[in-house]
Write a protein that holds these residues in place. Sequence first.
Motif, PDB file in Angstrom:
ATOM      1  N   GLY A 175       1.282  -4.261   6.923  1.00 61.14           N
ATOM      2  CA  GLY A 175       0.622  -3.890   5.671  1.00 61.14           C
ATOM      3  C   GLY A 175       1.494  -3.009   4.798  1.00 61.14           C
ATOM      4  O   GLY A 175       1.606  -3.221   3.582  1.00 61.14           O
ATOM      5  N   GLY A 190      -2.430  -7.171   1.837  1.00 62.52           N
ATOM      6  CA  GLY A 190      -2.359  -5.803   2.365  1.00 62.52           C
ATOM      7  C   GLY A 190      -3.736  -5.218   2.594  1.00 62.52           C
ATOM      8  O   GLY A 190      -4.003  -4.566   3.613  1.00 62.52           O
ATOM      9  N   ILE A 193      -5.249  -6.834   5.653  1.00 66.27           N
ATOM     10  CA  ILE A 193      -4.610  -6.306   6.865  1.00 66.27           C
ATOM     11  C   ILE A 193      -5.221  -4.960   7.245  1.00 66.27           C
ATOM     12  O   ILE A 193      -5.594  -4.730   8.400  1.00 66.27           O
ATOM     13  N   PHE A 194      -5.358  -4.065   6.272  1.00 67.68           N
ATOM     14  CA  PHE A 194      -5.886  -2.732   6.573  1.00 67.68           C
ATOM     15  C   PHE A 194      -7.375  -2.777   6.914  1.00 67.68           C
ATOM     16  O   PHE A 194      -7.865  -1.921   7.653  1.00 67.68           O
TER      17      PHE A 194
END
Length: 364
Positions: A175, A190, A193-194
């Motif tokens: 990320g 991103g 992903i987080f």
Amino acid sequence: MKFEIIVSLVATMILSAILTPFVRKLAFRVGAIDNPNARRVNKVPMPTMGGLAIFLSYTFATVFLLRFQIPTRQLWGVLAGECVIIATGIIDDIFELKPRQKVIGISIAALVVYFAAGVKMSHITVPFVGLVSLGWLSLPITWIWILAITNAVNLIDGLDGLATGVGIIALSTMGITGLFFLNVANTFVGISIFALVAAMIGFLPYNFFPARIYLGDTGSLFIGFMMSVFSLYGLKNVTFISVVIPVIIMGVPITDTVYAILRRMLNRQPISHADKHHLHHRLMQIGLTHRQTVLVIYGIALIFAFISLMYPISPTWGTIFLTIASLIGLELFVEAIGLVGVNRQPLLDWIKRLVKGTTSKNSH
């Protein structure tokens, strides 16, 4: 990052922590239980299928909390693939699938994200040649990538909190790399992903030693599958750096898988043959406790993460040096713990001969 995204990530983490005890009860009820045997480290029956809590909280985050951050095609296309993977994992946790059957499940999920979400490796940049279209090779290469990464994470899930912790480190690094270094216009990658990292953090307290619930194949297949899909977003136009970075980030599961295949080939065993010589097994066999082994592998994953963050800021000669140094260091570590076999230490043997030869000359 917008404040509402941060709030959504915190909510995802809390939701995962709330859901996990309910999934634990469900696992006992449906028979998703890991019973002790010669290959297991648990001494009592343990509920598996913990990955369902991660999947549910992550899905709630992406479908409701972060809905307007993610393009529609990517959201629903990837979600369809996730459902196939989760179904494969749940069936395996309850009934125990054969390796071939798991491969079929992963392959179907790979085809779904390839066609429905457009997640694929489509071009490659060849040095001194330029951009080359993969054409029809795009599908088999994408399939092999998803299959390899998903199976790699599945293989390291052998100790309490191991795959979850390594996954958190690898995905966080992915990320950070995507948001700050690779100039990926798709910020939704991103954010996604987080969101997954947040769901895994909420689950980790129940999964870390001594674990109250295991990820199961439901979790390890899901985490591995999502790692492969997220990395492919950065591999649409492949360069040396964009291939190396996710490989380095996922260094622990990839290393364990590569050396497991090599070990079985040298011992003339089937590649799917199960053994107790994986990275975590070897560390415990040389005297580390369960908790120490997990923490050491977390440390190795952090080293891989740090190395991967060096690539985007290094010149060409720096990336070559980093790659060579990483491979040499990795080989020395692998040989030192006997990952391929106690008597198979070619690099260490060569260094010993070199040192003996040098010292014997100096003594005369």
